[in-house]
Enzyme design. Structure first.
Site, PDB file in Angstrom:
ATOM      1  CB  SER A   1      63.250 -14.664  55.367  1.00 58.42           C
ATOM      2  OG  SER A   1      62.573 -13.500  55.769  1.00 58.42           O
TER       3      SER A   1
ATOM      4  CD  GLU B   1      68.424 -10.046  56.443  1.00 58.15           C
ATOM      5  OE1 GLU B   1      67.266 -10.453  56.352  1.00 58.15           O
ATOM      6  OE2 GLU B   1      69.289 -10.604  57.151  1.00 58.15           O
TER       7      GLU B   1
ATOM      8  CG  HIS C   1      57.496 -11.113  62.509  1.00 61.54           C
ATOM      9  ND1 HIS C   1      56.468 -11.897  62.060  1.00 61.54           N
ATOM     10  CD2 HIS C   1      58.551 -11.411  61.727  1.00 61.54           C
ATOM     11  CE1 HIS C   1      56.875 -12.642  61.033  1.00 61.54           C
ATOM     12  NE2 HIS C   1      58.145 -12.360  60.806  1.00 61.54           N
TER      13      HIS C   1
ATOM     14  CG  ASP D   1      62.794 -10.646  52.677  1.00 65.72           C
ATOM     15  OD1 ASP D   1      62.167  -9.664  53.139  1.00 65.72           O
ATOM     16  OD2 ASP D   1      63.288 -11.524  53.402  1.00 65.72           O
TER      17      ASP D   1
ATOM     18  CG  ASP E   1      63.887 -10.130  56.176  1.00 69.76           C
ATOM     19  OD1 ASP E   1      62.677 -10.278  56.389  1.00 69.76           O
ATOM     20  OD2 ASP E   1      64.652 -11.089  55.946  1.00 69.76           O
TER      21      ASP E   1
END
Lengths: 501, 501
Positions: free
Chosen positions: B95, B270, B279, B317, B47
């Site tokens: 996401s 994941e 982030h 993703d 991710d």
């Protein structure tokens, strides 16, 4: 360099560079093979092109121009992969070491053209192609003597010795040289006062300096130099009326001349200023240079379609700046607005600085941003630009963002509305080259099922060799040997604050 | 949604999204086919993983760990390509829309799970797989109820309704759920006081909450919830002694349970917090979560090697932040130092904030950076961190860098030495998701010559369907219809300043 280094070379090159010694598991090399030979080879380098640049251009073409990029079609349907770009001792390369890796098939220290750090010269691929009778062409939007084209034809320990490289070009005798760099050919601009234009003309070249002269010339050999330094950005050519040929026009001048040679040809085309605009963090200049490259790419794929004995190899040499469209608004729902806002940007920072001169006031700065970037700066932001240009006060800092005052000019127009962008929501990680793997694409008959995967940039040399049936091995230097040499003497060009790498 | 949209759907999905209406040339779709079926399917999602993250992890593994990443081996040797990630109306996805595209095969508006903006539910792929008798597993480092895993099994208009999603999980009845999110299962933490642990236990699940319980359990069905919210970062697990299972340990618990089912299984793994650390602009947290993902990848490829009827599909993703190692020093010769300096970083910003609390002074901040980031902050930099934590004064701005105070904590330790980095020379374009195409890799028997090229993320749905022989079509919404719906009502979760997307 010792002979043993040459012998142990072919395995060490690329794959093992940057691995610690002793017991280290070798990095896996993918060595995809073309499975056929070609008569002509075109290498198209997107200098400093990142995947974020690709995404923005793809979106702009779809949303604002109503079409898909030629590059998108190639990526979707033809063999493509990723390339590692690190140089012999640095995980971030500059353009000459990246050029050497592709042209010579071995890793070198940043800064020299087709040469090792101890002075051992390397044979560039286009020199080998010329020996076997291929015509040679170099077409670029940088100075024609710049690192990426130069690394394919000549050897020089200093990539910045462009006046000397112009002389090396004359001696080399390629059929086509098109780009910028009047200062390296014009006797009034060269320190040694040599008239390189006259020398090229005497050697049988048609010498052209304007788009009209380029279009009119019927010379079979061509030197075209269209600007003092680099060829202006496409955004300025297109919207500010700067009178230079487009990359596509240069390509279209080069192709028939090269195709006339019965032994075939090699051509390097470089979209060289994508790198520069990314150094500057200039979104519109990057966008339009990518779109101009795409028009050149259309012309090149059309040529390949008509001349199926031609291989087109498309590569970035490294990424620069990594200007990314980032999520904006609630749930990122306003993100695409930033693409549309690029439509209001009609000039590069380079052109804005020419217009603003050395002593602009805040009012002039505001008007320039309004007219050329479609952005209404606040008083504070305009003052930031004034101080960057007039007092060398740079924000946010001059290390990461080292290309000044331009990086500050970009910083001044950062998007500040969290709900809905009123300026392009594009941010840069730095004003420098970065480490990410970059694109490699092949276009030619008989290539559909080639799995490129992740390769080293030195593999371009092997693919080119296989395409034309040219096999040789340049001497390999070990990382340890290079680091030892670097310890004992200062090397490298000026800091990238002063010179783009 | 009207029936005609469903009918015109299969062409419109993905390829044409974001194209202006009328006369637009369709984007070229590559529709690579596997050419064979598999019994088991493992989808491993990285991710928020960018190519810059890849480059840094590749270099760290080679230089500091003396090995090549499992991911490097896959990229070099097995079919891989790039995926476009944009959602139905936004060029930057979050996401859940990215998860929907892969799981449901159609583009949706950012923010909902397996659902269109008008409430039309979509059937997630793992629900279809369950109908045909496959066992199902979800393993993640985020809350187990987070968007990426949830989008593969349930439909919910609000991706943040995780307490409700926990109930949907119980009703769905997958065999394995492993991740974080105690607050959504624990009766003392849920608003409705429901004891989801008891409910799962009653439905036959072994419920485990520690690494030891995970290792000891011999339950065939498993709910493992290892933290209040997301599972702590690998860098904190490894160096700060936080007691949670690694991603590899969770994978190793899931695989034998799923492999025991005679009809085969589907599993989503994941590496969910690569996105979070990006982030936050937290380089060490990203690095170690990528390295932890690589250890899980080793376990997964080993399983595939032993169980050749299994397809492993590896995808990012979207990219987040795009933290790039940038060139440093003369000729960029000092660039690799930044990789080595990451070795001194032993905790995430998340952990540092826990240690520092709500009212740290500058001395405590300096000590925390020294001990946990290997960085000596100046007084001014330490004060910047103090004010970000205590007074919500954020630098450089809180739009592009919207994840605060962490983005300011990252900004405080930016490299300031132009000659030789004394801190990692890594910069971020923003604290948000970005638009670049991301990785797609396949690993399984019989796949060597598959040319993936550039595909749309919706193509993952088709590849999964082909792998297991499952064919259905979810209803398609047009971009125009979605934009019309968005006009008439506010949508979306809270701003990404507050909630990571």
């Amino acid at each position: 360099m010792k002979r043993r280094d040459i012998l142990k070379g072919s395995l060490a090159a690329g794959a093992l560079a940057l691995l610690p010694k002793g017991g280290a598991q070798g990095a896996p090399q993918n060595v995809p093979s073309l499975g056929r030979r070609y008569r002509n080879l075109i290498v198209f380098v997107y200098d400093g092109f990142s995947w974020e640049d690709y995404a923005i251009a793809q979106a702009y073409a779809r949303r604002r121009l109503g079409r898909a990029l030629a590059l998108e079609r190639l990526l979707a349907r033809y063999p493509n992969g990723l390339m590692n770009t690190y140089s012999l001792t640095s995980y971030v390369t500059e353009s000459s070491a990246a050029g050497n890796a592709m042209s010579c098939g071995v890793k070198t220290v940043n800064g020299g053209l087709a040469v090792h750090a101890d002075g051992t010269p390397l044979k560039p691929f286009f020199a080998a192609a010329k020996e076997m009778g291929k015509a040679v062409g170099l077409v670029t939007t940088t100075t024609v003597t710049h690192a990426t084209p130069a690394s394919f034809v000549v050897s020089n320990p200093d990539r910045n010795a462009e006046a000397q490289i112009a002389e090396q070009y004359l001696a080399f005798g390629a059929e086509v040289y098109l780009g910028g760099g009047d200062r390296f050919f014009n006797p009034e601009r060269r320190q040694d006062k040599k008239d390189m234009y006259a020398a090229f003309a005497q050697a049988g070249y048609g010498v052209v300096k304007t788009p009209e002269e380029l279009a009119r010339s019927n010379a079979s050999k061509l030197l075209g130099v269209f600007s003092d330094s680099h060829v202006p950005y496409e955004v300025d050519r297109r919207f500010q009326g700067l009178r230079v040929p487009s990359l596509k026009e240069m390509v279209q001048a080069a192709l028939p001349r090269l195709a006339a040679h019965r032994n075939g040809f090699v051509l390097q085309v470089e979209a060289g200023r994508i790198d520069h605009s990314n150094h500057l963090n200039d979104p519109a200049a990057t966008l339009w240079d990518v779109l101009a490259a795409d028009e050149a790419l259309e012309a090149l794929t059309a040529f390949v379609d008509r001349n199926p004995d031609t291989l087109l190899l498309l590569a970035a040499d490294h990424a620069t700046g990594v200007g990314a469209l980032y999520g904006a608004g609630r749930s990122y729902l306003e993100s695409s607005v930033g693409i549309d806002l690029l439509e209001g940007q009609k000039a590069s920072f380079e052109h804005m600085r020419r217009v603003l001169g050395a002593n602009p006031d805040a009012g002039q700065v505001k008007e320039a941003y309004r007219a050329m970037k479609g952005v209404a700066l606040s008083d504070e932001e305009a003052q930031m630009v004034v101080e960057a240009i007039t007092k060398r006060v740079y924000l946010p800092d001059s290390v990461r963002y080292g290309i000044q005052p331009d990086n500050t000019m970009s910083w001044a127009m950062v998007q500040k509305n969290a709900q809905k962008p009123e300026r392009p929501n594009i941010g840069w990680s730095s004003g420098q080259h970065t480490a990410s793997p970059v694109m490699l694409v092949l276009y030619g008959q008989g290539l559909r099922f080639l799995n490129l995967g992740l390769v080293d940039n030195t593999h371009v040399f092997r693919l080119m060799g296989e395409a034309l049936g040219i096999r040789y091995q340049n001497p390999v230097m070990s990382e340890e040997e290079a680091l030892e040499i670097l310890k004992s003497r200062p090397v490298g060009m000026r800091h990238p604050e002063d010179v783009w790498a």
